[in-house]
Design a protein around this motif. Structure first.
Motif, mmCIF file in Angstrom:
data_model
loop_
_atom_site.group_PDB
_atom_site.id
_atom_site.type_symbol
_atom_site.label_atom_id
_atom_site.label_comp_id
_atom_site.label_asym_id
_atom_site.label_seq_id
_atom_site.Cartn_x
_atom_site.Cartn_y
_atom_site.Cartn_z
ATOM 1 N N VAL A 1 0.883 -1.173 0.000
ATOM 2 C CA VAL A 1 0.000 0.000 0.000
ATOM 3 C C VAL A 1 0.916 1.217 0.000
ATOM 4 O O VAL A 1 1.500 1.566 1.029
ATOM 5 C CB VAL A 1 -0.928 0.012 1.235
ATOM 6 N N TYR B 1 -1.353 7.013 6.411
ATOM 7 C CA TYR B 1 -1.858 5.721 5.936
ATOM 8 C C TYR B 1 -3.132 5.285 6.674
ATOM 9 O O TYR B 1 -4.054 4.761 6.064
ATOM 10 C CB TYR B 1 -0.783 4.627 6.141
ATOM 11 N N ALA C 1 -7.075 -2.732 1.943
ATOM 12 C CA ALA C 1 -6.725 -1.336 1.679
ATOM 13 C C ALA C 1 -7.859 -0.611 0.964
ATOM 14 O O ALA C 1 -8.535 -1.183 0.091
ATOM 15 C CB ALA C 1 -5.453 -1.266 0.843
ATOM 16 N N ASP C 2 -8.079 0.651 1.362
ATOM 17 C CA ASP C 2 -9.112 1.511 0.793
ATOM 18 C C ASP C 2 -10.522 1.049 1.127
ATOM 19 O O ASP C 2 -11.485 1.467 0.487
ATOM 20 C CB ASP C 2 -8.960 1.638 -0.734
ATOM 21 N N SER D 1 -4.942 3.345 3.656
ATOM 22 C CA SER D 1 -4.827 3.709 2.243
ATOM 23 C C SER D 1 -3.524 4.458 2.026
ATOM 24 O O SER D 1 -2.964 5.038 2.951
ATOM 25 C CB SER D 1 -6.025 4.586 1.801
#
Length: 225
Positions: free
Chosen positions: A130, A210, A166-167, A222
């Protein structure tokens, strides 16, 4: 069935825990002081340790640090103090979980089953990236912008779980269930570990890079934009 070391100087409490765990088919060993417990762990490592903090020979936190120096065995600490500073101190010293006295046999069994599930679960080999954050799940290693991150076991598990999603917003309930393997618990444990993880990522809740808090919902990892 697991081998459990009960470290408790009170004979009545120790006998009650031995009886309860034996009734649930665990193999139970016991010690009445920290030094005996350390010898047990070094000579024949158990699957888990239940460690009372009020031992006659060593302070409980010091005993916990010494255990961590020789073994990565899951440790549940038993404390009579239910306050924030005590909980943070125990987690910082390397506890996997904690119990506040007095506790029931069912509560003890549930906490023990949870730490055993976490210890026995094998992560799928994979590399996660990431942004400048790289998480090697197979080797249980992480790096940020090419530099290694010194993470505790729980911090790594938390980071790997978020990096694999992630995200995506991950709720507190999901973290508790999937990372801690608990159906209920104190959100404070999550907050403490997230705070430590943020610090190691070089950020804060006020100035995230992050790890982002989605107020009222959960958290999201993210890449910096």
């Amino acid at each position: 069935m697991a081998t459990v070391l009960v470290v408790e100087d009170d004979e009545f409490v120790r006998s009650a825990m031995i009886h309860e765990l034996g009734r649930r088919q665990h193999v139970v060993r016991s010690a009445g002081c920290a030094l005996d417990a350390l010898r047990e762990i070094s000579q024949a490592p158990p699957d888990a340790v239940i460690l009372d903090l009020g031992l006659p020979d060593l302070d409980g936190s010091e005993a916990l640090r010494m255990v961590r120096g020789i073994s990565d065995v899951p440790v549940i600490v038993a404390t009579a103090r239910d306050d924030e500073s005590e909980i943070v101190r125990l987690l910082r010293a390397g506890a996997d979980d904690y119990l506040v006295k007095p506790f029931s046999g069912d509560h003890l069994s549930a906490r023990l089953d949870a730490v055993l599930r976490r210890a026995r679960s094998a992560p799928e080999p994979r590399m996660l990236q990431v942004g400048g954050l790289v998480v090697d799940v197979d080797r249980r290693a992480a790096a940020l912008d090419g530099g290694p991150l010194a993470l505790t076991r729980r911090e790594f598990d938390l980071l790997a779980y978020l990096a694999a999603r992630a995200d995506r917003v991950v709720t507190r309930k999901e973290l508790l269930a999937e990372v801690w393997q608990l159906t209920y618990g104190d959100d404070q444990t999550i907050d403490v570990h997230l705070s430590w993880l943020r610090r190691k990522l070089g950020e804060s809740a006020a100035r995230p890079r992050y790890l982002h808090t989605v107020r009222g919902v959960g958290f999201m990892l993210s890449a910096p934009r």
